[in-house]
Design a protein around this motif. Structure first.
Motif, short mmCIF file in Angstrom:
data_model
loop_
_atom_site.label_atom_id
_atom_site.label_comp_id
_atom_site.label_asym_id
_atom_site.label_seq_id
_atom_site.Cartn_x
_atom_site.Cartn_y
_atom_site.Cartn_z
N GLU A 26 55.45 -83.11 -33.74
CA GLU A 26 56.57 -82.23 -33.43
C GLU A 26 57.12 -82.51 -32.03
O GLU A 26 58.34 -82.45 -31.81
CB GLU A 26 56.11 -80.76 -33.51
CG GLU A 26 55.80 -80.29 -34.92
CD GLU A 26 57.02 -80.30 -35.81
OE1 GLU A 26 58.11 -79.92 -35.34
OE2 GLU A 26 56.90 -80.72 -36.98
N TYR A 27 56.23 -82.85 -31.11
CA TYR A 27 56.70 -83.15 -29.75
C TYR A 27 57.49 -84.45 -29.72
O TYR A 27 58.51 -84.55 -29.02
CB TYR A 27 55.50 -83.23 -28.80
CG TYR A 27 55.89 -83.39 -27.35
CD1 TYR A 27 56.38 -82.32 -26.62
CD2 TYR A 27 55.77 -84.62 -26.72
CE1 TYR A 27 56.75 -82.46 -25.30
CE2 TYR A 27 56.13 -84.78 -25.39
CZ TYR A 27 56.61 -83.69 -24.69
OH TYR A 27 56.98 -83.85 -23.37
N ARG A 28 57.03 -85.46 -30.48
CA ARG A 28 57.75 -86.74 -30.50
C ARG A 28 59.12 -86.59 -31.14
O ARG A 28 60.05 -87.34 -30.80
CB ARG A 28 56.92 -87.79 -31.25
CG ARG A 28 55.76 -88.34 -30.45
CD ARG A 28 55.22 -89.61 -31.10
NE ARG A 28 54.65 -89.34 -32.40
CZ ARG A 28 53.36 -89.09 -32.62
NH1 ARG A 28 52.52 -89.07 -31.60
NH2 ARG A 28 52.91 -88.86 -33.84
N LYS A 29 59.27 -85.66 -32.06
CA LYS A 29 60.57 -85.45 -32.70
C LYS A 29 61.65 -85.06 -31.68
O LYS A 29 62.83 -85.32 -31.88
CB LYS A 29 60.47 -84.36 -33.77
CG LYS A 29 59.81 -84.79 -35.06
CD LYS A 29 59.79 -83.63 -36.05
CE LYS A 29 59.12 -84.00 -37.34
NZ LYS A 29 59.10 -82.86 -38.30
N LEU A 30 61.21 -84.40 -30.59
CA LEU A 30 62.18 -83.95 -29.59
C LEU A 30 62.75 -85.10 -28.79
O LEU A 30 63.84 -84.97 -28.20
CB LEU A 30 61.52 -82.94 -28.63
CG LEU A 30 61.03 -81.63 -29.26
CD1 LEU A 30 60.30 -80.80 -28.22
CD2 LEU A 30 62.19 -80.84 -29.85
#
Length: 557
Positions: free
Chosen positions: A290-294
């Motif tokens: 989820e963090y990499r999606k940002l």
């Protein structure tokens, strides 16, 4: 209005405009005097805070902060609760507790899905992945090589491991008692993690003046009833008192939820000397994904973060209390306060409608665009500035503005008509009780009442009465108004008590009895913390040991 606010037979915002209709008709106040109560300095402070919150949400800055913090704390049960509670409380200090909960609960649910996965399924999946990788490597090797030989040699070993694992499961299937125990532990973890989110959202909002509605109701009504108070309550003084109280409540809430649902086996819950299991690694991977999606921080996110930090610094330094603030040096004249906290937040909100959302390009006129620029334009929202009015108009809860204004109008009507003085006189017998005892009784009363009605409505109804009572018994009004205001946020027992409770309950992990059992003790913890705070450092910050001259007023009769 009290009955309508408690029963919600009509929308709260519509109930809030009843004074505009009835006060002039009954000769209590002129219409223009009533309408002036709906747009006071405190209303502008609320509006500016809501606009800044919209900007933080619009550019996903709150999500980035949340995920980054969760990556730092890890996924051991106790640490996971610490991470979710800390992040939720921090975000709730600046944006609404409803928005914070609505963002954090899906993240918690995704983590729980991984933690609750079957151990056998995960082990089988791990071995299957290893088998597939080795098989693929053999298919891709067209020429014989050392690597290929080693892979071919290791393939039977992996297949044997898989067969041995399957045989072991068939020989020693999980017993009913073991399966029941694992299921119970998973359910308890779900309850603990979801409850800690909604409770932390309610607790975190108490730390700042703009964090929740009752805090602003206190500031507005206090300045209205005691206009010569010298702005005792501002952002810095409130934060200095409420932030330590919030940390204390948050810590005790974490201890209580852990003891209630996870037990006191700290070695297990903290993971001391225990390596992360496959399920915990998978849960950590969900947060990483989820963090990499940002992606990397955009220019808009960075700018919003800088403006947010600037806002907090300006709030704290405007009137810090221990030294002259910048507003006193630059703007205040003739003992008049020209700049308030509302001025600061409106200034920051104004800048968000001016500053562009993308980094300005200083170059000659050209139609050539790089590939990177095109990709950024595809990913980021098509907007020219950090905020557009359409976004604000859609996301700001305008009903809260009317609710706050209706509370000020009702308080003014009670003051002018003499109702506040009469109701306050009914509480005069409390004079025989020590001040700290009065605080405990009133906090318990408010904490019980707020379980059934809006916390803003509760503060609106009780604060004028308590202010009148305090002046009649020569007690510093802040001694009762501040702790009772905090008590309006202690709505932990029922799903309908606050929107965060409702959001968490809708996910199906909790029963009403679970929330009532956890919330009842947490209410007692909250009242204890508030009472302790107001009788220790609260005495120093607000000078509660004396009856101030600004409180020596006569209520309208």
């Amino acid at each position: 209005m009290a009955v309508y606010w408690c029963t919600e037979v009509i929308p709260l915002a519509i109930t809030a405009i009843i004074p505009v209709l009835l006060f002039p008709m009954f000769g209590i106040m002129q219409s223009k005097q009533v309408c002036m109560q709906y747009m006071k300095d405190t209303n502008m402070l609320l509006l500016g805070g809501l606009i800044v919150a919209v900007a933080i949400e619009h550019w996903n800055l709150h999500k980035r902060i949340a995920l980054r913090a969760l990556l730092l704390v890890g996924v051991k049960p106790a640490l996971l609760m610490v991470g979710f509670m800390s992040v939720t409380a921090f975000l709730s200090m600046w944006i609404s507790n409803t928005a914070t909960t609505a963002m954090m609960v899906p993240i918690a649910q995704a983590v729980l899905n991984q933690l609750n996965s079957s151990g056998a399924d995960l082990e089988t999946e791990k071995i299957d992945m290893e088998t597939n990788d080795l098989t693929n490597s053999l298919e891709l090797d067209d020429k014989p090589s050392t690597i290929g030989v080693e892979s071919a040699a290791s393939l039977p070993t992996v297949l044997d491991q898989k067969n041995e694992s399957d045989s072991e499961l068939n020989r020693n299937p999980p017993t009913a008692s073991t399966g029941h125990k694992d299921t119970k532990e998973r359910k308890q973890m779900c309850k603990a993690l979801t409850l800690c989110v909604c409770y932390a959202a309610s607790i975190g909002g108490t730390a700042t003046l703009t964090g929740t509605g009752p805090n602003l109701v206190l500031k507005g009504q206090f300045n209205q009833i005691f206009p010569e108070n010298g702005e005792v309550i501002n952002f810095a003084s409130w934060f200095g008192f409420s932030f330590p109280n919030m940390l204390l409540m948050l810590f005790l809430c974490w201890i209580w939820l852990q003891a209630l649902f996870l037990g006191l086996n700290f070695k297990k819950t903290w993971g001391i000397g225990i390596e992360n299991s496959l399920k915990e690694k998978r849960a950590y991977g969900v947060i990483q994904k989820e963090y990499r999606k940002l992606g990397i921080m955009s220019f808009a996110e960075t700018t919003v973060l800088v403006l947010f930090i600037l806002l907090v610094v300006l709030w704290f330094s405007r009137d810090p209390g221990f030294a002259p603030g910048w507003s006193m040096v630059l703007f205040d004249r003739n003992n008049k306060e020209y700049v308030t906290d509302a001025t600061v937040v409106i200034f920051i909100a104004f800048l968000m409608f001016v500053i562009p959302a993308r980094k300005p390009q200083i170059r000659s006129w050209s139609r050539v665009r790089t590939v990177s620029e095109e990709s950024v334009s595809d990913e980021q929202p098509m907007t020219g500035r950090l905020l557009e009015w359409g976004t604000v108009q859609h996301k700001v809860p305008w009903s809260v503005m009317l609710l706050l204004g209706g509370g000020f109008a009702l308080a003014k009507g009670c003051e002018v008509s003499g109702l506040s003085k009469w109701l306050g006189s009914q509480l005069v017998p409390l004079r025989s009780i020590p001040h700290w005892g009065i605080v405990i009784i009133l906090c318990l009363l408010i904490a019980t009442f707020t379980e059934c009605t809006s916390n803003v409505a509760t503060a609106t109804l009780f604060l004028p009465i308590l202010a009148s009572m305090a002046t009649l018994i020569h007690m510093n009004p802040l001694y009762v108004m501040v702790p009772t205001t905090l008590s309006t946020s202690l709505a932990f027992m029922l799903p309908v008590a606050t929107p965060p409770n409702t959001i968490v309950f809708s996910y199906g992990h909790l029963k009403v009895s679970d929330m009532a059992r956890a919330g009842f003790v947490l209410n007692l913890i909250g009242v204890t913390c508030v009472t302790l705070s107001i009788n220790t450092w609260g005495h120093i910050i607000f000078n509660l040991s004396t009856f101030p001259t600004w409180a020596n007023i006569t209520f309208g009769i």
